[in-house]
Design a protein around this motif. Structure first.
Motif, PDB file in Angstrom:
ATOM      1  N   PRO A  79     123.152  53.033  33.510  1.00 55.97           N
ATOM      2  CA  PRO A  79     122.832  51.780  32.817  1.00 55.97           C
ATOM      3  C   PRO A  79     121.922  52.068  31.621  1.00 55.97           C
ATOM      4  O   PRO A  79     121.520  53.202  31.388  1.00 55.97           O
ATOM      5  CB  PRO A  79     122.111  50.967  33.895  1.00 55.97           C
ATOM      6  N   SER A  80     121.581  51.037  30.882  1.00 54.88           N
ATOM      7  CA  SER A  80     120.689  51.176  29.735  1.00 54.88           C
ATOM      8  C   SER A  80     119.330  51.705  30.181  1.00 54.88           C
ATOM      9  O   SER A  80     118.735  51.194  31.134  1.00 54.88           O
ATOM     10  CB  SER A  80     120.519  49.821  29.043  1.00 54.88           C
ATOM     11  N   ASP A  81     118.854  52.731  29.457  1.00 60.47           N
ATOM     12  CA  ASP A  81     117.546  53.299  29.799  1.00 60.47           C
ATOM     13  C   ASP A  81     116.444  52.249  29.720  1.00 60.47           C
ATOM     14  O   ASP A  81     115.520  52.225  30.538  1.00 60.47           O
ATOM     15  CB  ASP A  81     117.212  54.454  28.848  1.00 60.47           C
ATOM     16  N   VAL A  82     116.530  51.391  28.719  1.00 65.04           N
ATOM     17  CA  VAL A  82     115.500  50.366  28.520  1.00 65.04           C
ATOM     18  C   VAL A  82     115.483  49.387  29.685  1.00 65.04           C
ATOM     19  O   VAL A  82     114.420  48.995  30.178  1.00 65.04           O
ATOM     20  CB  VAL A  82     115.733  49.621  27.191  1.00 65.04           C
ATOM     21  N   ASP A  83     116.661  49.014  30.148  1.00 67.11           N
ATOM     22  CA  ASP A  83     116.757  48.010  31.206  1.00 67.11           C
ATOM     23  C   ASP A  83     116.199  48.505  32.538  1.00 67.11           C
ATOM     24  O   ASP A  83     115.649  47.710  33.313  1.00 67.11           O
ATOM     25  CB  ASP A  83     118.208  47.578  31.398  1.00 67.11           C
ATOM     26  N   VAL A  84     116.370  49.798  32.832  1.00 68.27           N
ATOM     27  CA  VAL A  84     115.976  50.300  34.163  1.00 68.27           C
ATOM     28  C   VAL A  84     114.660  51.052  34.137  1.00 68.27           C
ATOM     29  O   VAL A  84     114.198  51.535  35.176  1.00 68.27           O
ATOM     30  CB  VAL A  84     117.076  51.192  34.766  1.00 68.27           C
ATOM     31  N   ALA A  85     114.042  51.197  32.952  1.00 66.84           N
ATOM     32  CA  ALA A  85     112.744  51.882  32.893  1.00 66.84           C
ATOM     33  C   ALA A  85     111.737  51.165  33.792  1.00 66.84           C
ATOM     34  O   ALA A  85     111.765  49.937  33.910  1.00 66.84           O
ATOM     35  CB  ALA A  85     112.249  51.912  31.451  1.00 66.84           C
ATOM     36  N   PRO A  86     110.877  51.895  34.503  1.00 68.77           N
ATOM     37  CA  PRO A  86     110.598  53.325  34.422  1.00 68.77           C
ATOM     38  C   PRO A  86     111.515  54.207  35.286  1.00 68.77           C
ATOM     39  O   PRO A  86     111.266  55.391  35.424  1.00 68.77           O
ATOM     40  CB  PRO A  86     109.161  53.428  34.913  1.00 68.77           C
ATOM     41  N   LEU A 114     119.403  58.259  40.737  1.00 70.37           N
ATOM     42  CA  LEU A 114     118.397  57.369  40.174  1.00 70.37           C
ATOM     43  C   LEU A 114     117.050  57.696  40.803  1.00 70.37           C
ATOM     44  O   LEU A 114     116.926  57.754  42.027  1.00 70.37           O
ATOM     45  CB  LEU A 114     118.764  55.907  40.455  1.00 70.37           C
ATOM     46  N   ASP A 115     116.034  57.926  39.954  1.00 67.27           N
ATOM     47  CA  ASP A 115     114.682  58.219  40.417  1.00 67.27           C
ATOM     48  C   ASP A 115     113.767  57.083  39.979  1.00 67.27           C
ATOM     49  O   ASP A 115     113.571  56.850  38.781  1.00 67.27           O
ATOM     50  CB  ASP A 115     114.190  59.548  39.839  1.00 67.27           C
ATOM     51  N   CYS A 116     113.214  56.379  40.955  1.00 72.91           N
ATOM     52  CA  CYS A 116     112.340  55.233  40.677  1.00 72.91           C
ATOM     53  C   CYS A 116     110.923  55.477  41.190  1.00 72.91           C
ATOM     54  O   CYS A 116     110.230  54.538  41.594  1.00 72.91           O
ATOM     55  CB  CYS A 116     112.919  53.960  41.294  1.00 72.91           C
ATOM     56  N   SER A 117     110.490  56.729  41.176  1.00 74.48           N
ATOM     57  CA  SER A 117     109.170  57.071  41.710  1.00 74.48           C
ATOM     58  C   SER A 117     108.025  56.451  40.918  1.00 74.48           C
ATOM     59  O   SER A 117     106.909  56.333  41.426  1.00 74.48           O
ATOM     60  CB  SER A 117     109.000  58.597  41.748  1.00 74.48           C
ATOM     61  N   SER A 118     108.277  56.054  39.662  1.00 72.72           N
ATOM     62  CA  SER A 118     107.192  55.574  38.797  1.00 72.72           C
ATOM     63  C   SER A 118     107.095  54.060  38.690  1.00 72.72           C
ATOM     64  O   SER A 118     106.361  53.550  37.829  1.00 72.72           O
ATOM     65  CB  SER A 118     107.356  56.176  37.392  1.00 72.72           C
ATOM     66  N   VAL A 119     107.812  53.320  39.530  1.00 69.34           N
ATOM     67  CA  VAL A 119     107.697  51.854  39.464  1.00 69.34           C
ATOM     68  C   VAL A 119     106.280  51.426  39.823  1.00 69.34           C
ATOM     69  O   VAL A 119     105.584  52.094  40.594  1.00 69.34           O
ATOM     70  CB  VAL A 119     108.719  51.159  40.383  1.00 69.34           C
ATOM     71  N   PHE A 141     116.584  46.443  39.491  1.00 70.20           N
ATOM     72  CA  PHE A 141     117.919  46.245  40.060  1.00 70.20           C
ATOM     73  C   PHE A 141     118.527  44.891  39.715  1.00 70.20           C
ATOM     74  O   PHE A 141     119.593  44.538  40.207  1.00 70.20           O
ATOM     75  CB  PHE A 141     117.885  46.477  41.570  1.00 70.20           C
ATOM     76  N   GLN A 142     117.833  44.153  38.840  1.00 63.33           N
ATOM     77  CA  GLN A 142     118.433  42.946  38.264  1.00 63.33           C
ATOM     78  C   GLN A 142     119.146  43.264  36.955  1.00 63.33           C
ATOM     79  O   GLN A 142     119.815  42.413  36.377  1.00 63.33           O
ATOM     80  CB  GLN A 142     117.346  41.897  38.025  1.00 63.33           C
ATOM     81  N   ALA A 143     119.013  44.511  36.491  1.00 64.59           N
ATOM     82  CA  ALA A 143     119.673  44.926  35.254  1.00 64.59           C
ATOM     83  C   ALA A 143     121.176  45.087  35.495  1.00 64.59           C
ATOM     84  O   ALA A 143     121.662  45.068  36.633  1.00 64.59           O
ATOM     85  CB  ALA A 143     119.070  46.235  34.767  1.00 64.59           C
TER      86      ALA A 143
END
Length: 435
Positions: A61-68, A80-85, A95-97
């Motif tokens: 997906p878009s990097d901007v939408d799923v950052a961080p 997908l790595d979401c360790s920095s949320v 996950f609404q992106a």
């Protein structure tokens, strides 16, 4: 007559000015110019493509939408790595992106103490994963529907080293591809009965409040490896492992178990490889504690327990079925007396053990079996025994003790007599008599 005079035409002289002469470019230079032009064109094209990829690099997906969160694709695995949320709300926002391709290989969230409380249901939206690793956070609970979107794909779920006090074990049957479940180093208490036709590896280590019942694993019959180390278990409920016919590895190390009752390990598994009981406080093993689960391919680990004797009626059939060096009994302070002669004098059985030591420090294989001949004799059931130390009792008219292939004779005049003996006199092969 009037004559018109035509003026004479003057001659026109065309002067050709010399054109500036441009030096002729060599063929090599022309090729170089053309190459530079093409290179600039391709660079511009590449920059344009990179810009488009930065905006959306399919299948991510878009990097901007799923950052961080960070999406990566190596041609085979979409991760997908979401360790920095920042927190659970931030995770839900990701996950609404828009996810053009929602079927991911793995999700990783690690070392994030900002994740606190219960992992809510539906937090991952329509996105699915084969492997989920969510470790070293402060999550204390998991909703029944937290992983529902991945129910048909999830194979590995690692929730180790969190602060979980509960987990929806009753929902495991919905995850019909789930093979690995790791819940080690949490704060789980009573475990509700598991029901799974796919689960093969279960780790419940280091849950100090863990409580198990006889039926906890009754409907998880395809377990191959079960880890229950360091869980402060004081006993193993009889029947806990009944029916685990596919079990290969069972670990119960570092608990507080004292007694193994008859039927404790009635696994009936033909594929068992290791049964690890090291680091408990086991001092008593009852007959048939292991059922028919042992074979010559099983490692039985009793290291660092509280065994002081190995009763022949219990241990002989157990050791006999094992293979060489299969019974590990290091770290037990064994009383090496007449009661242990059955093992010390049988080279084959002794070879099936390893690390056995007497309380005096000698290894079992180093103890002279002459002592058994000097001071012990077999009863009618062919078991070695000794009465009170320093006292021999007889129930007949004559007694013969075999000492270094000689006979030490005692004459008696009564059916029930006793004789006290002096160690030096016995070793000196002196005959003693009693009235």
């Amino acid at each position: 007559m009037f004559r018109r005079t035509v003026p004479k035409r003057l001659p026109i002289t065309i002067v050709k000015l010399p054109m500036p002469v441009r030096p002729q470019a060599s063929y090599g230079k022309q090729c170089a110019r053309l190459s530079r032009s093409r290179k600039v064109f391709h660079q511009q094209k590449t920059v344009s493509a990179v810009s488009r990829r930065e905006e959306r690099a399919l299948p991510c997906p878009s990097d901007v939408d799923v950052a961080p969160c960070v999406c990566s694709f190596d041609g085979a695995s979409l991760d997908l790595d979401c360790s920095s949320v920042k927190d659970l709300d931030d995770l839900a926002r990701v996950f609404q992106a828009e996810f053009p391709f929602p079927s991911f290989t793995s999700l990783a969230i690690a070392d994030n103490p900002q994740l606190v409380g219960e992992l809510p249901g539906g937090i991952f939206g329509p996105v699915t994963f084969q492997n989920i690793t969510l470790v070293r956070t402060n999550l204390s609970a998991v909703s029944d529907t937290a992983f529902t979107s991945s129910a048909s794909r999830l194979q590995v779920l690692d929730l180790g080293s969190n602060a979980l006090t509960s987990f929806p074990f009753a929902t495991l049957g919905n995850y019909f591809l789930l093979q690995h479940l790791d819940l080690k180093r949490n704060k789980l208490g009573r475990i509700s009965d598991l029901e799974s036709s796919s689960l093969e590896f279960l780790k419940l280590d280091s849950n100090p409040l863990l409580e198990l019942t006889a039926n906890t694993f009754a409907d998880a019959r395809y377990l191959r490896a079960l880890y229950l180390n360091d869980a402060s278990l004081k006993e193993v409920p009889v029947g806990l492992f009944d029916g685990l016919n596919h079990l290969q590895e069972l670990y119960l190390m570092g608990n507080q178990i004292q007694t193994l009752s008859s039927g404790t390990f009635n696994l009936n598994s033909k594929s068992l490889i290791i049964l690890a009981l090291a680091g408990n406080a086991i001092s008593q093993v009852e007959q048939n504690a292991f059922g028919t689960s042992l074979s010559n391919t099983v490692i039985l680990d009793f290291r660092a327990n509280s065994l002081t004797d190995l009763p022949e009626s219990v241990w002989r059939p157990l050791i006999a079925v094992l293979g060489p060096d299969s019974l590990h009994i290091d770290g037990n302070s064994l009383t090496c007396g007449c009661d242990l002669c059955w093992l010390m004098q049988d080279a084959t059985l002794l070879s099936h053990t390893t690390g056995g030591k007497c309380s005096s420090g000698e290894y079992l294989e180093d103890v002279s079996t002459d002592y058994c001949d000097f001071f012990c004799f077999r009863n009618s059931e062919s078991h070695y025994h000794q009465d009170a130390p320093g006292v021999l009792k007889n129930r007949g008219r004559h007694i013969s003790l075999l000492i270094r292939r000689r006979r030490f004779c005692v004459d008696s005049t009564a059916d029930e007599t006793s004789m006290t003996w002096n160690l030096y006199e016995v070793l000196g092969l002196k005959c003693l008599s009693v009235p």
